[in-house]
Motif scaffolding. Sequence first.
Motif, mmCIF file in Angstrom:
data_model
loop_
_atom_site.group_PDB
_atom_site.id
_atom_site.type_symbol
_atom_site.label_atom_id
_atom_site.label_comp_id
_atom_site.label_asym_id
_atom_site.label_seq_id
_atom_site.Cartn_x
_atom_site.Cartn_y
_atom_site.Cartn_z
ATOM 1 N N ARG A 1 7.282 -13.228 6.000
ATOM 2 C CA ARG A 1 6.156 -12.354 6.329
ATOM 3 C C ARG A 1 6.500 -11.389 7.457
ATOM 4 N NH1 ARG A 1 0.216 -14.148 8.778
ATOM 5 N NH2 ARG A 1 -0.524 -12.014 9.122
ATOM 6 N N VAL A 2 7.169 -11.899 8.488
ATOM 7 C CA VAL A 2 7.504 -11.046 9.642
ATOM 8 C C VAL A 2 8.362 -9.862 9.203
ATOM 9 C CG1 VAL A 2 8.698 -10.973 11.862
ATOM 10 C CG2 VAL A 2 7.305 -12.961 11.258
ATOM 11 N N ASN B 1 5.364 -4.481 8.507
ATOM 12 C CA ASN B 1 5.018 -3.061 8.436
ATOM 13 C C ASN B 1 4.628 -2.604 7.031
ATOM 14 O OD1 ASN B 1 5.529 -2.709 11.156
ATOM 15 N ND2 ASN B 1 7.674 -2.121 10.828
ATOM 16 N N TYR B 2 4.858 -3.488 6.046
ATOM 17 C CA TYR B 2 4.607 -3.095 4.663
ATOM 18 C C TYR B 2 3.394 -3.787 4.049
ATOM 19 C CZ TYR B 2 9.430 -1.375 4.965
ATOM 20 O OH TYR B 2 10.574 -0.720 5.338
ATOM 21 N N LEU B 3 2.689 -4.624 4.838
ATOM 22 C CA LEU B 3 1.606 -5.423 4.260
ATOM 23 C C LEU B 3 0.541 -4.555 3.591
ATOM 24 C CD1 LEU B 3 1.039 -8.256 6.912
ATOM 25 C CD2 LEU B 3 2.115 -8.423 4.660
ATOM 26 N N ASP B 4 0.084 -3.527 4.267
ATOM 27 C CA ASP B 4 -0.957 -2.669 3.684
ATOM 28 C C ASP B 4 -0.440 -1.939 2.448
ATOM 29 O OD1 ASP B 4 -2.793 -3.424 5.582
ATOM 30 O OD2 ASP B 4 -2.412 -1.713 6.903
ATOM 31 N N LEU B 5 0.803 -1.493 2.521
ATOM 32 C CA LEU B 5 1.391 -0.784 1.387
ATOM 33 C C LEU B 5 1.546 -1.723 0.194
ATOM 34 C CD1 LEU B 5 2.585 1.826 0.289
ATOM 35 C CD2 LEU B 5 4.801 1.149 1.253
ATOM 36 N N GLN C 1 9.444 0.694 -5.206
ATOM 37 C CA GLN C 1 8.697 -0.196 -6.089
ATOM 38 C C GLN C 1 7.317 -0.518 -5.537
ATOM 39 O OE1 GLN C 1 10.879 -3.504 -7.759
ATOM 40 N NE2 GLN C 1 12.828 -2.617 -7.111
ATOM 41 N N LEU C 2 7.107 -0.211 -4.264
ATOM 42 C CA LEU C 2 5.809 -0.472 -3.654
ATOM 43 C C LEU C 2 4.834 0.675 -3.853
ATOM 44 C CD1 LEU C 2 7.000 -1.926 -0.230
ATOM 45 C CD2 LEU C 2 6.485 -3.152 -2.328
ATOM 46 N N ILE C 3 5.329 1.789 -4.318
ATOM 47 C CA ILE C 3 4.487 2.979 -4.452
ATOM 48 C C ILE C 3 3.873 3.002 -5.850
ATOM 49 C CG2 ILE C 3 4.454 5.499 -4.406
ATOM 50 C CD1 ILE C 3 6.794 5.395 -2.477
ATOM 51 N N PRO C 4 2.569 3.127 -5.949
ATOM 52 C CA PRO C 4 1.935 3.192 -7.265
ATOM 53 C C PRO C 4 2.487 4.354 -8.076
ATOM 54 C CG PRO C 4 0.307 2.971 -5.505
ATOM 55 C CD PRO C 4 1.617 3.250 -4.848
ATOM 56 N N ASN C 5 2.245 4.333 -9.350
ATOM 57 C CA ASN C 5 2.694 5.396 -10.240
ATOM 58 C C ASN C 5 2.182 6.738 -9.737
ATOM 59 O OD1 ASN C 5 3.368 7.118 -12.301
ATOM 60 N ND2 ASN C 5 2.582 5.819 -13.933
ATOM 61 N N ILE C 6 3.088 7.547 -9.259
ATOM 62 C CA ILE C 6 2.703 8.807 -8.621
ATOM 63 C C ILE C 6 1.955 9.727 -9.576
ATOM 64 C CG2 ILE C 6 3.643 10.907 -7.540
ATOM 65 C CD1 ILE C 6 5.897 9.166 -6.429
ATOM 66 N N ASP C 7 2.298 9.639 -10.857
ATOM 67 C CA ASP C 7 1.659 10.520 -11.838
ATOM 68 C C ASP C 7 0.160 10.282 -11.943
ATOM 69 O OD1 ASP C 7 4.114 11.624 -12.391
ATOM 70 O OD2 ASP C 7 4.504 10.310 -14.103
ATOM 71 N N SER D 1 3.556 7.378 9.265
ATOM 72 C CA SER D 1 2.929 6.919 10.505
ATOM 73 C C SER D 1 2.962 5.402 10.669
ATOM 74 C CB SER D 1 1.473 7.400 10.561
ATOM 75 O OG SER D 1 0.729 6.868 9.471
ATOM 76 N N GLN D 2 2.861 4.663 9.572
ATOM 77 C CA GLN D 2 2.770 3.207 9.681
ATOM 78 C C GLN D 2 4.063 2.479 9.324
ATOM 79 O OE1 GLN D 2 -0.637 1.663 7.585
ATOM 80 N NE2 GLN D 2 -1.996 3.293 8.301
ATOM 81 N N HIS D 3 4.932 3.146 8.566
ATOM 82 C CA HIS D 3 6.137 2.452 8.094
ATOM 83 C C HIS D 3 7.431 3.149 8.507
ATOM 84 C CE1 HIS D 3 3.286 0.129 5.826
ATOM 85 N NE2 HIS D 3 2.905 1.182 5.130
ATOM 86 N N ALA D 4 7.340 4.074 9.487
ATOM 87 C CA ALA D 4 8.517 4.767 10.031
ATOM 88 C C ALA D 4 9.362 5.429 8.946
ATOM 89 C CB ALA D 4 9.366 3.779 10.838
ATOM 90 N N PHE D 5 8.673 5.975 7.946
ATOM 91 C CA PHE D 5 9.365 6.660 6.863
ATOM 92 C C PHE D 5 9.742 8.068 7.330
ATOM 93 C CE2 PHE D 5 9.620 6.606 2.106
ATOM 94 C CZ PHE D 5 9.941 5.258 1.969
ATOM 95 N N PRO D 6 10.961 8.532 7.056
ATOM 96 C CA PRO D 6 11.301 9.924 7.380
ATOM 97 C C PRO D 6 10.398 10.892 6.614
ATOM 98 C CG PRO D 6 13.270 8.637 6.893
ATOM 99 C CD PRO D 6 12.110 7.793 6.496
ATOM 100 N N LYS D 7 9.965 11.968 7.275
ATOM 101 C CA LYS D 7 9.068 12.921 6.620
ATOM 102 C C LYS D 7 9.700 13.515 5.370
ATOM 103 C CE LYS D 7 6.799 14.448 10.935
ATOM 104 N NZ LYS D 7 7.675 13.753 11.891
#
Length: 363
Positions: A266-267, A271-275, A313-319, A335-341
Amino acid sequence: MQPNETLEIARLALEGKPSDVRLYIAKLVRKARRTDPDYASKLEALLKSETSRSNGVLRKGRHPEQEIPEKLELALLRRYHGAPVAAPLLDSAVSDQLQQILMERRHASQLALKGLSPASALIFQGPPGVGKTMTAGWLAQQLDLPLYVLDLTAVMSSLLGKTGSNLRSVLDYAKSHPCVLFLDEIDAIAKKRSDDSDVGELKRLVNVLLQEIENWPDQGLLVAATNHPELVDPALWRRFDLDVTFSLPNDENIKKAVIEFLGDDRVEFTNYLDLLADSLRGESYSNIKRAIYKLRKMKLINPEGFENFGIQQLIPNIDTLSRQERITLAVKLVSQHAFPKQRAAKLLGVSRDTIRKKLGENE
């Protein structure tokens, strides 16, 4: 009892039709409840007794001491032994129904004083993967009873003309001692008798189930399950004491399931729990478990690969997402997962300037 009713019972018994005898007696019980409740109760008690179910007159060539043949038991019934079953993740309505079942069992003697008995036959309905089988196992554990699962496929594969007797033999065995009997996908053999696609042999199985379920002993528990409630014979449906409807998990239970299936990792996924919860909305518990275990293994075996490909794989079908939903998700990733813009913009098809602007508005 009217003379014609006595004659009908005698005829069916002498013709060696035990299932028809018992169905007819059950019909008389329902009829007598309106005019002579005491007589109806006595007649119903006979139906539920061990003697009436194993009587040699009604069962040609079968002696009372003969139990289900061992090879048939092994072929059609599976007994489950294993590690303790964790309490299933269920919505509050289903949890309340299960607690009611357990409370009735704990107060069976008090109920008996009032002529009442605990629920002994349940039917679970709901889509696949929502916890019906797990809940049956959990109930067996709570009641400290063995769990048997009837292999309905094996029943269907029995020799033509033997399916009804084989089914009754197995049900009689389960009735002979306290246990939980789980009938999964009961719609496979309990279809509406008006379904012209089924042969007479399958329709006779419904008659067997009608009688056996109505007279299931209070000491045991029969649990049927179906993914297709619309296919089940309505007469059979009415025989169950309780109908429990399972649904796909809501947002709260999705997050609980994610945390539970992450276990010790879990730890690593904080940072990915909400996603994770967002991406698994609308999925069953079994699909959530499968997805989480796959990500855990990927992160453990190939951490760099997870950073590059696992997150996709965590991102819903973008279409299926609107432009506004894509922007909101891109901002959340940054903002929440330190993803590069740049990476968030590329994944979701929005500009970096839009992401930057939204981030500025949120500050």
